[in-house]
Design an enzyme around this catalytic site. Structure first.
Site, PDB file in Angstrom:
ATOM      1  N   ASP A  82       1.398  -3.544   1.458  1.00  0.00           N
ATOM      2  CA  ASP A  82       0.040  -3.522   2.353  1.00  0.00           C
ATOM      3  C   ASP A  82       0.057  -2.886   3.812  1.00  0.00           C
ATOM      4  O   ASP A  82       0.233  -3.514   4.610  1.00  0.00           O
ATOM      5  CB  ASP A  82      -0.265  -5.218   2.524  1.00  0.00           C
ATOM      6  CG  ASP A  82      -1.601  -5.161   3.224  1.00  0.00           C
ATOM      7  OD1 ASP A  82      -2.389  -4.227   3.446  1.00  0.00           O
ATOM      8  OD2 ASP A  82      -1.992  -6.312   3.508  1.00  0.00           O
TER       9      ASP A  82
ATOM     10  N   GLU B 299      -5.277   2.719  -0.705  1.00  0.00           N
ATOM     11  CA  GLU B 299      -6.520   3.411  -0.471  1.00  0.00           C
ATOM     12  C   GLU B 299      -7.434   2.595  -1.166  1.00  0.00           C
ATOM     13  O   GLU B 299      -7.277   1.739  -1.880  1.00  0.00           O
ATOM     14  CB  GLU B 299      -6.399   4.740  -0.829  1.00  0.00           C
ATOM     15  CG  GLU B 299      -7.674   5.482  -0.005  1.00  0.00           C
ATOM     16  CD  GLU B 299      -7.685   6.986  -0.371  1.00  0.00           C
ATOM     17  OE1 GLU B 299      -8.440   7.863   0.392  1.00  0.00           O
ATOM     18  OE2 GLU B 299      -6.775   7.434  -0.991  1.00  0.00           O
TER      19      GLU B 299
ATOM     20  N   ASP C  54     -11.205   8.488   3.218  1.00  0.00           N
ATOM     21  CA  ASP C  54     -11.578   9.629   3.823  1.00  0.00           C
ATOM     22  C   ASP C  54     -12.963   9.829   4.016  1.00  0.00           C
ATOM     23  O   ASP C  54     -13.868   8.628   3.812  1.00  0.00           O
ATOM     24  CB  ASP C  54     -11.040  11.281   3.282  1.00  0.00           C
ATOM     25  CG  ASP C  54     -11.820  10.937   2.006  1.00  0.00           C
ATOM     26  OD1 ASP C  54     -12.466  12.096   1.639  1.00  0.00           O
ATOM     27  OD2 ASP C  54     -11.362  10.378   1.126  1.00  0.00           O
TER      28      ASP C  54
ATOM     29  N   HIS D  55      -5.942   1.672   3.517  1.00  0.00           N
ATOM     30  CA  HIS D  55      -5.956   2.845   4.169  1.00  0.00           C
ATOM     31  C   HIS D  55      -7.308   3.492   4.165  1.00  0.00           C
ATOM     32  O   HIS D  55      -7.838   4.026   3.081  1.00  0.00           O
ATOM     33  CB  HIS D  55      -5.158   4.133   2.849  1.00  0.00           C
ATOM     34  CG  HIS D  55      -5.091   5.340   3.590  1.00  0.00           C
ATOM     35  ND1 HIS D  55      -4.163   5.887   4.463  1.00  0.00           N
ATOM     36  CD2 HIS D  55      -5.737   6.351   3.259  1.00  0.00           C
ATOM     37  CE1 HIS D  55      -4.220   7.189   4.715  1.00  0.00           C
ATOM     38  NE2 HIS D  55      -5.199   7.643   3.964  1.00  0.00           N
TER      39      HIS D  55
END
Length: 546
Positions: free
Chosen positions: A519, A528, A148, A474
């Site tokens: 993956d 992540e 993020d 991610h």
């Protein structure tokens, strides 16, 4: 499927070297890139273990010191290609260091250094202090934390600590050049790793209030959709102060002071001033002030159960930096509180040693590292050395329980299991520095082997390093930047028996811990990335390459 697992990057000529097979064979060969056999050996049957679920066979070729590119073969099956050379890890080291540059927030990236991974300036607006709508603060800069775009004080401080401890323990890290903009001080250029750390240090200074307390995080109220950073236009909020963030920042500023004073005395003094302000706030506010997300907010919480380890880290760091008795006395007080807390944790079944914990959630081990750097004999430091040696012995005993020589147990395969591994490898690295031990060194090397492909997923968990390196982290920018591969050097969270996201539930429920991995971009609980998964690898590799 029959497979031969091996470290896909390679080995130093004199290091411990092995491949692990999941099928029965009596002999193996190592062949060069021309297909010529250059080494032969017998295969040892290890047996089945609970973390891989495989009947494993070990091919040891440690006696092979020839350099070049090779593969292992047996019964007509081949491993991936790997290299044996003195500089086998040079690219890996540059990649894992440069990851922090690619994660910079603000207007710090340039096409000259970021190349195809460049993006426009992001998150340049003033941030609103949550609950104080009229208060705006400039918090531009720092590193995006993970998949993020949040920036978190405790996470950033811990990642910085890993890197700065790497500098303090192993001078070779100062020599690694990884192609980032130069920072010049008094006519001299800072080492790349210190230039990069300064980006996050400068940001954390902005996260400190005038009274010394540190805001816990700055994020949008909810996670951004999968867009490029410059397209994340939601309002930025600074979320409340915590004693966790204040203590971690006090500690890492003191640690940074010990490093930067040799390069820029004025900047080092500024760091120390901020550290002391934070510590003064902690002393004036002895009650823990923990953190919980605001109702409805879903960005990273980084909540912790206590702030004792954080205060211990801060006291130890300032004692190491300034050699003033009052900080040592504070460290003793926090040590006693930690021991009481640890007893309660043991009753709940926790097996680790709190004084060797090196992650964002428990940072007592980071305080311990400060004491070890002090390198003096006292009632606290002598006990700390014993903690590290005992934990290292426990990890080596674990490594004997599986064919991969991996120091983990099944309960370690949690969210971010690769960080669990890397924290253990840090412990082993430090223990080996206290007292040289071949078992410690071999267990470190087996851990790196696992991370780089010698695992039952046959996957290197570092992008761009290894023939079968994972490719789909991610991570918002690499998911939407229309570039086929992510930038190199990202460390995946790795196998996780929890399988907490919907895509992860495609993994069969009866899978062995080492096989609980996909993956896939959707797999935030498995795949992540984050700054504090890269940072311990930098520390460990600095120790391995010394």
């Amino acid at each position: 499927m029959r497979s031969i697992y091996v470290n896909q990057v390679g080995f130093f000529p004199e290091s411990y070297k092995k491949a692990v097979l999941n099928f029965k064979a009596s002999e193996f060969e190592v062949c060069n890139d021309k297909g010529e056999s250059v080494f032969k050996g017998n295969i040892r049957h290890f047996g089945t273990d609970e973390i891989s679920g495989e009947d494993t066979f070990v091919a040891d070729f440690s006696k092979m010191i020839q350099t070049g590119k090779f593969y292992v073969c047996a019964e007509g099956y081949k491993s991936t290609t790997f290299e044996i050379s003195e500089n086998v890890y040079d690219k890996l080291m540059k990649d894992i260091c440069k990851c922090f540059y690619y994660l910079r927030c603000g207007d710090a990236l340039t096409k000259e250094f970021a190349g195809e991974y460049y993006h426009k300036p992001c998150h340049m607006e003033m941030a609103t202090v949550y609950g104080e709508e009229n208060v705006k603060v400039d918090v531009k800069g720092g590193w995006h934390d993970a998949g993020d775009y949040g920036r978190y004080s405790t996470a950033g401080a811990v990642a910085l600590a890993h890197l700065l401890f790497g500098v303090r323990f192993f001078n070779n890290l100062l020599k690694v050049k990884f192609n980032i903009p130069e920072v010049e001080v008094n006519g001299n250029v800072l080492p790349d790793i210190l230039s990069e750390c300064k980006v996050e240090l400068d940001f954390l200074m902005k996260m400190q209030r005038d009274d010394g307390a540190v805001w816990h995080k700055v994020t949008t109220f909810c996670h951004a959709p999968f867009v490029m950073p410059e397209d994340d236009k939601s309002e930025l909020f600074i979320f409340p102060v915590s004693s966790l963030a204040t203590a971690d920042v006090a500690a890492v500023f003191a640690l940074a002071y010990t490093v930067y004073k040799d390069y820029d005395k004025e900047y080092a003094q500024l760091l120390l001033t901020h550290s002391l302000k934070a510590y003064d706030w902690l002393k004036a506010n002895p009650e823990e002030l923990l953190f919980c997300n605001a109702e409805g907010s879903n960005t990273g919480e980084y909540g912790e159960a206590e702030d004792i380890s954080n205060r211990f880290f801060a006291a130890c760091a300032l004692y190491e930096a300034l050699d003033e008795k009052n900080y040592f006395e504070d460290a003793i007080i926090q040590k006693e509180r930690l021991e009481e807390y640890d007893k309660k944790q043991k009753l709940k079944g926790y097996q680790g040693d709190i004084f060797t914990c090196l992650g964002w959630g428990d940072v007592a081990g980071l305080g311990a590292l400060c004491l070890l750097l002090k390198d003096e004999s006292n009632i606290l430091t002598d006990k700390i050395k014993k903690h590290f040696e005992d934990e290292a012995d426990r990890l080596c005993a674990n490594a004997k329980k599986n064919g991969f020589g991996l120091c983990m147990e099944k309960d370690d395969f949690i969210w971010g299991s690769n960080m669990e591994l890397l924290k253990y490898l840090m412990v082993l690295t430090v223990a080996d520095r206290i007292e040289k031990n071949d078992a410690y060194k071999n267990t470190i090397e087996s851990g790196i082997d696992y991370l780089l492909g010698c695992n039952s997923m046959d996957t290197s968990y570092v992008t761009g390093n290894g023939e079968k390196a994972f490719k789909n982290p991610h991570l918002r920018p690499t998911a939407v930047d229309n570039i086929e591969l992510p930038w190199p050097g990202l460390v995946s969270g790795g196998p996780n028996v929890g399988l907490q996201d919907e895509r992860a539930k495609e993994v069969p429920k009866d899978s062995a811990p080492m096989k609980c991995y996909l993956d896939h971009i959707d797999c935030y609980s498995l795949n992540e990335i984050t700054i504090y998964w890269n940072s311990p690898l930098v520390f460990v590799m600095a120790g391995l390459m010394k």
